[in-house]
Write a protein that holds these residues in place. Structure first.
Motif, PDB file in Angstrom:
ATOM      1  N   ARG A 109      -0.871  10.117  -6.215  1.00 20.61           N
ATOM      2  CA  ARG A 109      -1.791   8.981  -6.193  1.00 20.61           C
ATOM      3  C   ARG A 109      -0.988   7.702  -5.996  1.00 20.61           C
ATOM      4  O   ARG A 109       0.066   7.514  -6.607  1.00 20.61           O
ATOM      5  CB  ARG A 109      -2.588   8.897  -7.498  1.00 20.61           C
ATOM      6  CG  ARG A 109      -3.635   7.761  -7.508  1.00 20.61           C
ATOM      7  CD  ARG A 109      -4.485   7.814  -8.767  1.00 20.61           C
ATOM      8  NE  ARG A 109      -3.697   7.526  -9.952  1.00 20.61           N
ATOM      9  CZ  ARG A 109      -3.445   6.307 -10.393  1.00 20.61           C
ATOM     10  NH1 ARG A 109      -3.884   5.243  -9.733  1.00 20.61           N
ATOM     11  NH2 ARG A 109      -2.732   6.136 -11.496  1.00 20.61           N
ATOM     12  N   ASP A 120      -2.518   1.882  -4.797  1.00 16.79           N
ATOM     13  CA  ASP A 120      -3.799   1.415  -4.268  1.00 16.79           C
ATOM     14  C   ASP A 120      -4.921   2.409  -4.529  1.00 16.79           C
ATOM     15  O   ASP A 120      -5.979   2.341  -3.908  1.00 16.79           O
ATOM     16  CB  ASP A 120      -3.668   1.147  -2.767  1.00 16.79           C
ATOM     17  CG  ASP A 120      -3.014   2.313  -2.026  1.00 16.79           C
ATOM     18  OD1 ASP A 120      -2.736   3.366  -2.666  1.00 16.79           O
ATOM     19  OD2 ASP A 120      -2.766   2.183  -0.824  1.00 16.79           O
ATOM     20  N   ASP A 121      -4.644   3.404  -5.442  1.00 19.11           N
ATOM     21  CA  ASP A 121      -5.606   4.450  -5.831  1.00 19.11           C
ATOM     22  C   ASP A 121      -5.886   5.451  -4.720  1.00 19.11           C
ATOM     23  O   ASP A 121      -6.824   6.259  -4.825  1.00 19.11           O
ATOM     24  CB  ASP A 121      -6.922   3.846  -6.332  1.00 19.11           C
ATOM     25  CG  ASP A 121      -6.812   3.319  -7.755  1.00 19.11           C
ATOM     26  OD1 ASP A 121      -5.970   3.834  -8.506  1.00 19.11           O
ATOM     27  OD2 ASP A 121      -7.562   2.394  -8.115  1.00 19.11           O
ATOM     28  N   LYS A 122      -5.102   5.441  -3.677  1.00 19.17           N
ATOM     29  CA  LYS A 122      -5.242   6.456  -2.642  1.00 19.17           C
ATOM     30  C   LYS A 122      -4.725   7.791  -3.161  1.00 19.17           C
ATOM     31  O   LYS A 122      -3.648   7.854  -3.750  1.00 19.17           O
ATOM     32  CB  LYS A 122      -4.462   6.046  -1.392  1.00 19.17           C
ATOM     33  CG  LYS A 122      -4.601   7.020  -0.237  1.00 19.17           C
ATOM     34  CD  LYS A 122      -3.865   6.504   0.992  1.00 19.17           C
ATOM     35  CE  LYS A 122      -4.008   7.465   2.166  1.00 19.17           C
ATOM     36  NZ  LYS A 122      -3.301   6.959   3.369  1.00 19.17           N
ATOM     37  N   GLU A 161       0.841  -1.197   0.000  1.00 22.56           N
ATOM     38  CA  GLU A 161       0.000   0.000   0.000  1.00 22.56           C
ATOM     39  C   GLU A 161       0.875   1.246   0.000  1.00 22.56           C
ATOM     40  O   GLU A 161       2.015   1.228   0.447  1.00 22.56           O
ATOM     41  CB  GLU A 161      -0.923  -0.003   1.213  1.00 22.56           C
ATOM     42  CG  GLU A 161      -1.922  -1.162   1.213  1.00 22.56           C
ATOM     43  CD  GLU A 161      -2.827  -1.134   2.423  1.00 22.56           C
ATOM     44  OE1 GLU A 161      -2.566  -0.311   3.333  1.00 22.56           O
ATOM     45  OE2 GLU A 161      -3.781  -1.929   2.467  1.00 22.56           O
ATOM     46  N   SER A 162       0.286   2.332  -0.482  1.00 22.78           N
ATOM     47  CA  SER A 162       1.066   3.571  -0.626  1.00 22.78           C
ATOM     48  C   SER A 162       1.217   4.298   0.706  1.00 22.78           C
ATOM     49  O   SER A 162       0.403   4.151   1.624  1.00 22.78           O
ATOM     50  CB  SER A 162       0.380   4.486  -1.634  1.00 22.78           C
ATOM     51  OG  SER A 162      -0.903   4.877  -1.165  1.00 22.78           O
ATOM     52  N   TYR A 172      -3.476  11.677  -2.559  1.00 22.91           N
ATOM     53  CA  TYR A 172      -2.825  12.518  -1.552  1.00 22.91           C
ATOM     54  C   TYR A 172      -2.874  13.970  -2.004  1.00 22.91           C
ATOM     55  O   TYR A 172      -2.499  14.302  -3.137  1.00 22.91           O
ATOM     56  CB  TYR A 172      -1.358  12.106  -1.367  1.00 22.91           C
ATOM     57  CG  TYR A 172      -1.170  10.723  -0.804  1.00 22.91           C
ATOM     58  CD1 TYR A 172      -1.008  10.525   0.568  1.00 22.91           C
ATOM     59  CD2 TYR A 172      -1.140   9.604  -1.643  1.00 22.91           C
ATOM     60  CE1 TYR A 172      -0.826   9.251   1.088  1.00 22.91           C
ATOM     61  CE2 TYR A 172      -0.965   8.335  -1.130  1.00 22.91           C
ATOM     62  CZ  TYR A 172      -0.805   8.162   0.231  1.00 22.91           C
ATOM     63  OH  TYR A 172      -0.623   6.909   0.743  1.00 22.91           O
TER      64      TYR A 172
END
Length: 459
Positions: A429, A432-434, A355-356, A436
């Motif tokens: 981004r 995990d498509d998060k 994960e980012s 920021y």
């Protein structure tokens, strides 16, 4: 006779350590005698291999005035030896007029004994007619059909244990071996030493086209009469593969700070610390190395380690992939021969993209101490999009970059900016498509060398 047998047996057991060096010679033989010194455990001093025994006599020269007595024994061992009565004596020399081969002799001189076994090679003569490789029945072995004779040459120890002389018949052919250092398959000669020849010989399947060559045996080679034969060219169907995975590392990811060389994982690595992936984007080059008979080549990608559901296939030796999505995937290489009956698998490579994450420092000190705190950089993991702009207190843009491995050296138009507070705005981004959207302040501090020395901890 029973008493004599027990008498000899006691000599064998009690006086084995008092063995004299053989002073045995042969006359009437057409070729030089092949003299073999066997293992001590056999109790024998020598094994004599004669080209033929017709008209050949055996002589023993004594080293003392003690009486010399000859005994012969067969497969039952020295405990059942029987005295030979037709021995001729002339001075210190005693002679057996006609050698009887394929049996053992005990020559007793007082308490000293010489133990020998005599072989008639004419009874075991090697003959080659033809050698041919059968059609492959499996992928790991090749069966050779041999037309010829070269039976076992047995002998018996003084305790009656059956042994076989190694004829050292040489079977040679070429194959491929993996050179780990240079990452390539190399063609080499391989050899097997055979004690005898059977109608069929099973060998490990060669990995390249070759011919099979038989030569020997050690006794004919000794007499300069070695015989040879070679098969017609054999086309291999056996396959093997090796594979490597090389990853280009990110510069300042959270889980791998600092610059590093590309990491390589190969099929001999069992170190659990060798991880592929980690932070996106991760670029990995998968490369396979195949033996000659590999015709169909395929890299496979699956989301399960058992490859029950293969997601993608690539028909190349080398595949480069950039991983930008969080998750775990499994990769392996499969090589298959033209007929499709033989296949080889490389190791399974696991690629895990985490994960980012994104972290920003709020202070640095460009120009104070060279190499320490000179550049403001983010710490990150698995970012696939990134953009950063830095402003001064009046809103003027002093720096902009789009690679999270880059940073700000505290300069504007080539000169260090004044100390104070600056501001960053970041849009990014993750794999995990998060998304920021970060902003914050950056404090630039500048210390004099004297100030640094005055705050140092005294020794």
């Amino acid at each position: 006779m029973y008493a004599m047998k027990n008498y000899i047996f006691l000599f064998v057991m009690l006086f084995a350590a008092q063995v004299a060096q053989a002073q045995v010679a042969f006359t009437g033989n057409s070729r030089q005698v092949c003299d073999i010194v066997p293992e001590k455990s056999t109790g024998l001093n020598h094994i004599y291999v004669l080209y033929g025994v017709e008209g050949v006599s055996m002589e023993y020269t004594a080293t003392s005035a003690e009486r010399v007595v000859w005994y012969a024994y067969s497969s039952q061992g020295g405990g059942y030896a029987e005295e030979i009565t037709d021995i001729r004596t002339q001075g210190s020399k005693t002679t057996l007029p006609q050698v009887v081969a394929n049996q053992g002799y005990i020559i007793e001189e007082g308490t000293k004994r010489t133990y020998v076994w005599v072989v008639n090679y004419a009874d075991h003569y090697l003959r080659f007619v033809n050698i041919a490789a059968a059609a492959p029945e499996d992928c790991g072995t090749t069966t050779l059909n041999i037309d010829g004779t070269a039976d076992e040459i047995p002998y018996f120890t003084i305790t009656g244990v059956r042994k076989v002389l190694n004829r050292d018949i040489r079977l040679t052919y070429r194959t491929l071996v993996w050179d780990e250092e240079n990452l390539l398959w190399q063609q080499v000669d391989t050899m097997q030493l055979l004690s005898s020849i059977k109608p069929q010989i099973v060998v490990q399947a060669p990995l390249c086209n070759t011919s099979f060559h038989l030569a020997g045996d050690r006794f004919l080679q000794f007499w300069n009469e070695e015989v040879e034969m070679e098969s017609v060219s054999y086309t291999t169907t056996a396959v093997d593969v090796r594979a490597t995975a090389v990853e280009q590392k990110n510069g300042d990811s959270i889980d791998d700070s600092g610059n590093s060389d590309d990491d390589e994982v190969d099929d001999d690595s069992n170190d659990e610390s060798d991880q592929l992936g980690g932070s996106a984007p991760a670029t990995i080059t998968f490369k396979a190395y195949c033996t000659d008979a590999v015709d169909h080549k395929e890299w496979q990608k699956a989301l399960d380690p058992d490859f029950q559901n293969i997601e993608a296939r690539f028909n190349d030796d080398e595949v480069e992939q950039t991983f930008t999505t969080t998750g775990t995937s499994y990769w392996r290489f499969v090589g298959t021969n033209l007929q499709g009956g033989c296949e080889a698998y490389g190791p399974t490579f696991t690629v895990n993209i985490g994960e980012s994450e994104l972290q920003c420092a709020n202070v640095f000190s460009p120009g104070s101490t060279e190499g320490v705190g000179d550049v403001w950089k983010v710490k990150y993991k698995s970012l696939v999009e990134f953009h950063c702009v830095i402003f001064n207190t009046w809103g003027k843009k002093v720096c902009e970059f789009s690679n999270p491995d880059d940073g700000w050296d505290g300069k504007y138009r080539g000169k260090l900016v004044p100390t104070g507070v600056y501001y960053y705005v970041i849009q990014a981004r993750g794999a995990d498509d998060k998304v920021y959207k970060l902003s914050g302040d950056i404090n630039i501090l500048r210390y004099s060398k004297r100030a640094i020395e005055s705050t140092a901890t005294p020794e």
